[in-house]
Design an enzyme around this catalytic site. Structure first.
Site, mmCIF file in Angstrom:
data_model
loop_
_atom_site.group_PDB
_atom_site.id
_atom_site.type_symbol
_atom_site.label_atom_id
_atom_site.label_comp_id
_atom_site.label_asym_id
_atom_site.label_seq_id
_atom_site.Cartn_x
_atom_site.Cartn_y
_atom_site.Cartn_z
ATOM 1 N N ASN A 1 0.868 -1.185 0.000
ATOM 2 C CA ASN A 1 0.000 0.000 0.000
ATOM 3 C C ASN A 1 0.899 1.227 0.000
ATOM 4 O O ASN A 1 1.491 1.579 1.021
ATOM 5 C CB ASN A 1 -0.905 -0.022 1.238
ATOM 6 C CG ASN A 1 -1.712 1.258 1.393
ATOM 7 O OD1 ASN A 1 -1.848 2.034 0.449
ATOM 8 N ND2 ASN A 1 -2.235 1.497 2.585
ATOM 9 N N LYS B 1 0.075 4.214 -0.137
ATOM 10 C CA LYS B 1 -0.568 5.377 0.483
ATOM 11 C C LYS B 1 -0.390 6.596 -0.442
ATOM 12 O O LYS B 1 -0.376 6.441 -1.664
ATOM 13 C CB LYS B 1 -0.037 5.614 1.895
ATOM 14 C CG LYS B 1 -0.194 4.372 2.781
ATOM 15 C CD LYS B 1 0.026 4.638 4.227
ATOM 16 C CE LYS B 1 -0.190 3.357 5.033
ATOM 17 N NZ LYS B 1 -0.109 3.585 6.483
ATOM 18 N N HIS C 1 -9.638 1.033 4.961
ATOM 19 C CA HIS C 1 -8.359 1.220 5.651
ATOM 20 C C HIS C 1 -8.581 2.173 6.822
ATOM 21 O O HIS C 1 -9.400 3.089 6.755
ATOM 22 C CB HIS C 1 -7.325 1.799 4.682
ATOM 23 C CG HIS C 1 -5.929 1.818 5.235
ATOM 24 N ND1 HIS C 1 -5.502 2.800 6.113
ATOM 25 C CD2 HIS C 1 -4.884 0.978 5.063
ATOM 26 C CE1 HIS C 1 -4.241 2.555 6.443
ATOM 27 N NE2 HIS C 1 -3.845 1.459 5.820
ATOM 28 N N GLU D 1 -7.096 4.626 7.931
ATOM 29 C CA GLU D 1 -6.949 6.047 7.648
ATOM 30 C C GLU D 1 -8.210 6.600 6.974
ATOM 31 O O GLU D 1 -8.588 7.754 7.194
ATOM 32 C CB GLU D 1 -5.702 6.263 6.770
ATOM 33 C CG GLU D 1 -4.419 5.995 7.543
ATOM 34 C CD GLU D 1 -3.228 5.672 6.669
ATOM 35 O OE1 GLU D 1 -2.167 5.389 7.245
ATOM 36 O OE2 GLU D 1 -3.352 5.698 5.425
ATOM 37 N N GLU E 1 -5.517 -4.918 10.655
ATOM 38 C CA GLU E 1 -4.483 -3.903 10.858
ATOM 39 C C GLU E 1 -4.779 -3.144 12.146
ATOM 40 O O GLU E 1 -5.587 -2.213 12.139
ATOM 41 C CB GLU E 1 -4.408 -2.955 9.665
ATOM 42 C CG GLU E 1 -5.777 -2.573 9.058
ATOM 43 C CD GLU E 1 -5.741 -1.272 8.289
ATOM 44 O OE1 GLU E 1 -4.734 -1.020 7.632
ATOM 45 O OE2 GLU E 1 -6.717 -0.508 8.381
#
Length: 249
Positions: free
Chosen positions: A14, A16, A100, A102, A171
């Site tokens: 990932n 990001k 995710h 975030e 996660e």
């Protein structure tokens, strides 16, 4: 049937919100060159939307697949800034991350929205990687399983046929980008709980990845756990050699 033996390892990078065309070219070239030496493991990178075509051009003749980091629940329309699953399919994406931490934290994504995004991805032929995980406060309060159950509920409600086409990723929020990693035993305990939920639905073969400061130095001990089927790798996926070392573990 021993589902552990039938679940092929999967390591997804990932990126990001990182990348530039020139640097990406070097990273993708390093991945493409080194990946054939890694056997018995599926490899993928989930890149920012603007770089999907670059990833496709670089990786289309390699053993590495690619995907995106988010997707809209809508097929098309007046949704400025959104990207549909059909658009991702146009770029030959195989994967898309949904939920995710975030996105949940910074954009207020709810459990229901995450499930809707996963369903939208499936409708377009993509494999959603559904992320779940608890905060440090929730972990310290002993609420990890309650949080995971709540986050999974609307996803599992889609039914075995749909969930069977997904990948899940655990996660722990407290281990993302912090340098702190759940011990293999801590991670295995949560993965075993997730597996029990999948088994109850009749899809124990769904792969469950671990994400949270995964590095080449700790990958082997995490992968040795029976219910950890691979990794969702953040910062370490931006260095080809480190990412490939994680996969080789």
């Amino acid at each position: 049937m021993n589902t552990e033996q039938t679940r092929k390892r999967l390591v997804i990078g990932n990126w990001k919100m990182h990348g530039q065309l020139t640097g990406n070219a070097s990273l993708l070239d390093g991945l493409r060159t080194g990946a054939p030496a890694v056997s018995g493991c599926d490899l993928s990178v989930c890149v920012p939307f603007p770089y999907l075509d670059q990833a496709r051009a670089s990786l289309q003749d390699s053993v590495i697949s690619w995907g995106a980091q988010d997707v809209s629940t809508h097929e098309q329309g007046a949704f400025t800034g959104e990207v549909s699953a059909g658009m991702l399919a146009d770029f030959a994406c195989q994967w898309v991350l949904v939920g995710h931490s975030e996105r949940r934290t910074l954009h207020g994504e709810t459990d229901r929205l995450v499930a809707a995004k996963a369903n939208a991805a499936l409708q377009a032929g993509l494999t959603p990687v559904v992320c779940v995980g608890e905060t440090l406060a929730e972990q310290e309060a002993g609420k990890t399983e309650d949080v995971i159950a709540r986050q999974l509920a609307p996803v599992l409600a889609l039914g075995a046929q749909q969930v069977g086409r997904m990948v899940l990723a655990y996660e722990p929020v407290w281990a993302i980008g912090t340098g702190r990693t759940a011990t293999p035993e801590q991670a295995q305990a949560v993965h075993a709980y997730i597996r029990s939920q999948l088994t109850g639905l009749g899809v124990p073969e769904v792969r469950v990845l671990y994400g949270g400061s995964v590095k080449a130095s700790n990958a082997a001990s995490l992968f040795a756990m029976p219910d950890i089927d691979g990794a969702l790798v953040g910062g370490a996926s931006l260095v080809a050699e480190e990412f490939l070392r994680i996969a080789a573990a």
